[in-house]
Design a protein around this motif. Structure first.
Motif, PDB file in Angstrom:
ATOM      1  N   PRO A  31      39.447 105.282  38.751  1.00  0.00           N
ATOM      2  CA  PRO A  31      39.534 104.418  40.084  1.00  0.00           C
ATOM      3  C   PRO A  31      38.595 103.151  39.949  1.00  0.00           C
ATOM      4  O   PRO A  31      38.969 101.906  40.180  1.00  0.00           O
ATOM      5  CB  PRO A  31      39.179 105.314  40.985  1.00  0.00           C
ATOM      6  N   LEU A  32      37.399 103.541  39.352  1.00  0.00           N
ATOM      7  CA  LEU A  32      36.455 102.350  39.304  1.00  0.00           C
ATOM      8  C   LEU A  32      36.893 101.577  38.330  1.00  0.00           C
ATOM      9  O   LEU A  32      36.939 100.184  38.346  1.00  0.00           O
ATOM     10  CB  LEU A  32      35.123 102.743  38.830  1.00  0.00           C
ATOM     11  N   ALA A  33      37.376 101.686  37.069  1.00  0.00           N
ATOM     12  CA  ALA A  33      37.978 101.055  36.093  1.00  0.00           C
ATOM     13  C   ALA A  33      39.220 100.058  36.425  1.00  0.00           C
ATOM     14  O   ALA A  33      39.187  99.048  36.073  1.00  0.00           O
ATOM     15  CB  ALA A  33      38.303 101.999  34.759  1.00  0.00           C
ATOM     16  N   ILE A  34      39.940 100.702  37.183  1.00  0.00           N
ATOM     17  CA  ILE A  34      41.137 100.150  37.607  1.00  0.00           C
ATOM     18  C   ILE A  34      40.580  98.868  38.551  1.00  0.00           C
ATOM     19  O   ILE A  34      41.452  97.837  38.452  1.00  0.00           O
ATOM     20  CB  ILE A  34      42.164 101.121  38.320  1.00  0.00           C
ATOM     21  N   LEU A  35      39.594  99.031  39.552  1.00  0.00           N
ATOM     22  CA  LEU A  35      39.341  98.081  40.443  1.00  0.00           C
ATOM     23  C   LEU A  35      38.612  96.959  39.526  1.00  0.00           C
ATOM     24  O   LEU A  35      38.870  95.736  39.888  1.00  0.00           O
ATOM     25  CB  LEU A  35      38.177  98.615  41.297  1.00  0.00           C
ATOM     26  N   VAL A  36      37.847  97.191  38.467  1.00  0.00           N
ATOM     27  CA  VAL A  36      37.404  96.231  37.522  1.00  0.00           C
ATOM     28  C   VAL A  36      38.518  95.495  36.766  1.00  0.00           C
ATOM     29  O   VAL A  36      38.517  94.126  36.910  1.00  0.00           O
ATOM     30  CB  VAL A  36      36.514  96.748  36.521  1.00  0.00           C
ATOM     31  N   PHE A  37      39.635  96.087  36.416  1.00  0.00           N
ATOM     32  CA  PHE A  37      40.811  95.532  35.854  1.00  0.00           C
ATOM     33  C   PHE A  37      41.370  94.635  36.918  1.00  0.00           C
ATOM     34  O   PHE A  37      41.736  93.552  36.605  1.00  0.00           O
ATOM     35  CB  PHE A  37      41.709  96.524  35.600  1.00  0.00           C
ATOM     36  N   TYR A  38      41.614  95.103  38.045  1.00  0.00           N
ATOM     37  CA  TYR A  38      42.368  94.260  39.166  1.00  0.00           C
ATOM     38  C   TYR A  38      41.388  92.912  39.394  1.00  0.00           C
ATOM     39  O   TYR A  38      41.959  91.829  39.469  1.00  0.00           O
ATOM     40  CB  TYR A  38      42.155  95.001  40.364  1.00  0.00           C
ATOM     41  N   ALA A  39      39.949  92.987  39.405  1.00  0.00           N
ATOM     42  CA  ALA A  39      39.312  92.090  39.821  1.00  0.00           C
ATOM     43  C   ALA A  39      39.381  90.811  38.560  1.00  0.00           C
ATOM     44  O   ALA A  39      39.399  89.620  38.725  1.00  0.00           O
ATOM     45  CB  ALA A  39      37.673  92.407  39.915  1.00  0.00           C
ATOM     46  N   SER A  40      39.468  91.587  37.404  1.00  0.00           N
ATOM     47  CA  SER A  40      39.604  90.534  36.232  1.00  0.00           C
ATOM     48  C   SER A  40      40.779  89.731  36.139  1.00  0.00           C
ATOM     49  O   SER A  40      40.950  88.735  35.570  1.00  0.00           O
ATOM     50  CB  SER A  40      39.091  91.485  34.741  1.00  0.00           C
ATOM     51  N   VAL A  41      41.831  90.611  36.494  1.00  0.00           N
ATOM     52  CA  VAL A  41      43.392  89.911  36.422  1.00  0.00           C
ATOM     53  C   VAL A  41      43.171  88.878  37.367  1.00  0.00           C
ATOM     54  O   VAL A  41      43.542  87.758  37.303  1.00  0.00           O
ATOM     55  CB  VAL A  41      44.337  91.114  36.609  1.00  0.00           C
ATOM     56  N   ILE A  42      42.650  89.215  38.541  1.00  0.00           N
ATOM     57  CA  ILE A  42      42.894  88.323  39.750  1.00  0.00           C
ATOM     58  C   ILE A  42      41.888  86.951  39.450  1.00  0.00           C
ATOM     59  O   ILE A  42      42.281  85.833  39.526  1.00  0.00           O
ATOM     60  CB  ILE A  42      42.320  88.959  41.128  1.00  0.00           C
ATOM     61  N   VAL A  43      40.631  87.076  38.704  1.00  0.00           N
ATOM     62  CA  VAL A  43      39.818  85.901  38.416  1.00  0.00           C
ATOM     63  C   VAL A  43      40.445  85.299  37.157  1.00  0.00           C
ATOM     64  O   VAL A  43      40.247  83.921  37.343  1.00  0.00           O
ATOM     65  CB  VAL A  43      38.403  86.373  38.271  1.00  0.00           C
ATOM     66  N   SER A  44      40.855  85.974  36.322  1.00  0.00           N
ATOM     67  CA  SER A  44      41.272  85.192  34.916  1.00  0.00           C
ATOM     68  C   SER A  44      42.513  84.475  35.110  1.00  0.00           C
ATOM     69  O   SER A  44      42.912  83.611  34.701  1.00  0.00           O
ATOM     70  CB  SER A  44      41.157  86.138  33.794  1.00  0.00           C
ATOM     71  N   ARG A  45      43.584  85.519  35.551  1.00  0.00           N
ATOM     72  CA  ARG A  45      44.938  85.076  35.582  1.00  0.00           C
ATOM     73  C   ARG A  45      45.314  84.259  37.016  1.00  0.00           C
ATOM     74  O   ARG A  45      46.537  83.569  36.992  1.00  0.00           O
ATOM     75  CB  ARG A  45      45.749  86.278  35.494  1.00  0.00           C
ATOM     76  N   ARG A  46      44.753  84.701  38.215  1.00  0.00           N
ATOM     77  CA  ARG A  46      45.005  83.966  39.470  1.00  0.00           C
ATOM     78  C   ARG A  46      46.528  84.221  39.791  1.00  0.00           C
ATOM     79  O   ARG A  46      47.607  83.605  40.453  1.00  0.00           O
ATOM     80  CB  ARG A  46      45.013  82.463  39.503  1.00  0.00           C
ATOM     81  N   GLU A  47      46.918  85.565  39.505  1.00  0.00           N
ATOM     82  CA  GLU A  47      48.317  85.948  39.627  1.00  0.00           C
ATOM     83  C   GLU A  47      48.341  86.956  41.073  1.00  0.00           C
ATOM     84  O   GLU A  47      47.579  87.825  41.297  1.00  0.00           O
ATOM     85  CB  GLU A  47      48.669  86.902  38.352  1.00  0.00           C
ATOM     86  N   VAL A  48      49.484  86.572  41.677  1.00  0.00           N
ATOM     87  CA  VAL A  48      49.591  87.239  42.948  1.00  0.00           C
ATOM     88  C   VAL A  48      49.741  88.732  42.869  1.00  0.00           C
ATOM     89  O   VAL A  48      49.329  89.455  43.655  1.00  0.00           O
ATOM     90  CB  VAL A  48      50.702  86.522  43.555  1.00  0.00           C
ATOM     91  N   ALA A  49      50.217  89.243  41.573  1.00  0.00           N
ATOM     92  CA  ALA A  49      50.752  90.358  41.382  1.00  0.00           C
ATOM     93  C   ALA A  49      49.219  91.302  41.393  1.00  0.00           C
ATOM     94  O   ALA A  49      49.272  92.346  42.006  1.00  0.00           O
ATOM     95  CB  ALA A  49      51.368  90.733  40.013  1.00  0.00           C
ATOM     96  N   GLY A  50      48.193  90.780  40.596  1.00  0.00           N
ATOM     97  CA  GLY A  50      46.861  91.415  40.697  1.00  0.00           C
ATOM     98  C   GLY A  50      46.426  91.576  42.093  1.00  0.00           C
ATOM     99  O   GLY A  50      45.851  92.526  42.425  1.00  0.00           O
ATOM    100  N   ILE A  51      46.558  90.607  43.078  1.00  0.00           N
ATOM    101  CA  ILE A  51      46.029  90.523  44.348  1.00  0.00           C
ATOM    102  C   ILE A  51      46.852  91.627  45.256  1.00  0.00           C
ATOM    103  O   ILE A  51      46.177  92.564  45.785  1.00  0.00           O
ATOM    104  CB  ILE A  51      46.244  89.176  44.977  1.00  0.00           C
ATOM    105  N   MET A  53      48.187  94.153  44.017  1.00  0.00           N
ATOM    106  CA  MET A  53      47.922  95.621  43.550  1.00  0.00           C
ATOM    107  C   MET A  53      46.310  95.835  44.189  1.00  0.00           C
ATOM    108  O   MET A  53      46.227  97.279  44.500  1.00  0.00           O
ATOM    109  CB  MET A  53      47.787  95.742  41.975  1.00  0.00           C
ATOM    110  N   LEU A  54      45.599  95.113  44.122  1.00  0.00           N
ATOM    111  CA  LEU A  54      44.259  95.348  44.639  1.00  0.00           C
ATOM    112  C   LEU A  54      44.426  95.594  46.103  1.00  0.00           C
ATOM    113  O   LEU A  54      43.821  96.558  46.622  1.00  0.00           O
ATOM    114  CB  LEU A  54      43.411  94.338  44.382  1.00  0.00           C
ATOM    115  N   ALA A  55      45.213  94.676  46.770  1.00  0.00           N
ATOM    116  CA  ALA A  55      45.112  95.107  48.069  1.00  0.00           C
ATOM    117  C   ALA A  55      46.045  96.534  48.643  1.00  0.00           C
ATOM    118  O   ALA A  55      45.590  97.161  49.383  1.00  0.00           O
ATOM    119  CB  ALA A  55      46.153  93.963  49.033  1.00  0.00           C
ATOM    120  N   GLY A  56      46.772  96.598  47.716  1.00  0.00           N
ATOM    121  CA  GLY A  56      47.473  98.403  47.809  1.00  0.00           C
ATOM    122  C   GLY A  56      46.580  99.221  47.435  1.00  0.00           C
ATOM    123  O   GLY A  56      46.685 100.221  48.078  1.00  0.00           O
ATOM    124  N   GLN A  57      45.697  99.151  46.398  1.00  0.00           N
ATOM    125  CA  GLN A  57      44.714 100.155  46.131  1.00  0.00           C
ATOM    126  C   GLN A  57      43.690 100.253  47.334  1.00  0.00           C
ATOM    127  O   GLN A  57      43.649 101.426  47.744  1.00  0.00           O
ATOM    128  CB  GLN A  57      44.138  99.955  45.027  1.00  0.00           C
TER     129      GLN A  57
END
Length: 180
Positions: A31-51, A53-57
């Motif tokens: 779960p910690l690794a997944i949160l880091v993944f979400y943050a990385s995707v959001i910051v680097s890609r600026r993709e709504v899907a990452g946002i 997913m993080l909101a759902g988590q």
């Protein structure tokens, strides 16, 4: 009971002679690794899907906290930590066998995770996306300043990005040739 070892990063207790338990102790960090993944995707890609997913988590974790307080079912072994064990939020990722949860707690956690995933998918895909709410949010000035985007309509994002890169390189080379 035999003495248990503790994974120092999280103090997850497991039988050090059990190789499966050893690896599962590390998997409990997922779960910690997944949160880091979400943050990385959001910051680097600026993709709504990452946002989304993080909101759902985060919503799922909130639901778990509420359910645990409402149900108030203890963990199967008191020495394995404080807090309630039902439903198991870890079981929403993997069904662990380290003894932190009873089989009914793991099953309830698995069911809660599956049910929440279906509801979250329906809410985001069938509700927010189809109603135009996501596009509306992306049209807002703050979203534009943050370069937020939704690449969902592009069949092959990697190919599309590569083609954009090729065009930029050709354009840059054409500009350099004109200057010579």
């Amino acid at each position: 009971m035999d003495e248990l070892a503790s994974l120092s990063l999280t103090h997850v207790q497991f039988d050090p002679r059990d190789k499966i338990a050893y690896w599962l102790a590390y998997i409990t960090l997922s779960p910690l690794a997944i949160l880091v993944f979400y943050a990385s995707v959001i910051v680097s890609r600026r993709e709504v899907a990452g946002i989304l997913m993080l909101a759902g988590q985060l919503c799922n974790e909130g639901l778990n906290a509420v359910l645990k307080e409402y149900l108030q079912i203890a963990r199967p072994h008191a020495h394995l930590g404080t807090g309630y064990g039902m439903p198991s939020s870890h079981a929403q990722f993997v069904c662990i066998y380290l003894g932190y949860h009873s089989l009914p707690q793991v099953m309830a956690g698995s069911f809660a995770g599956l049910a929440f995933g279906v509801v979250w998918y329906a809410l985001t895909e069938l509700g927010l996306r189809k109603s135009g709410c996501i596009q509306w949010a992306l049209d807002q000035p703050v979203a534009k300043r943050l370069y937020l985007r939704d690449m969902r309509a592009i069949d092959n994002v990697a190919r599309w990005e590569y083609q954009q890169w090729e065009q930029q390189v050709r354009h840059r080379q054409g500009s350099e040739n004109k200057q010579e």
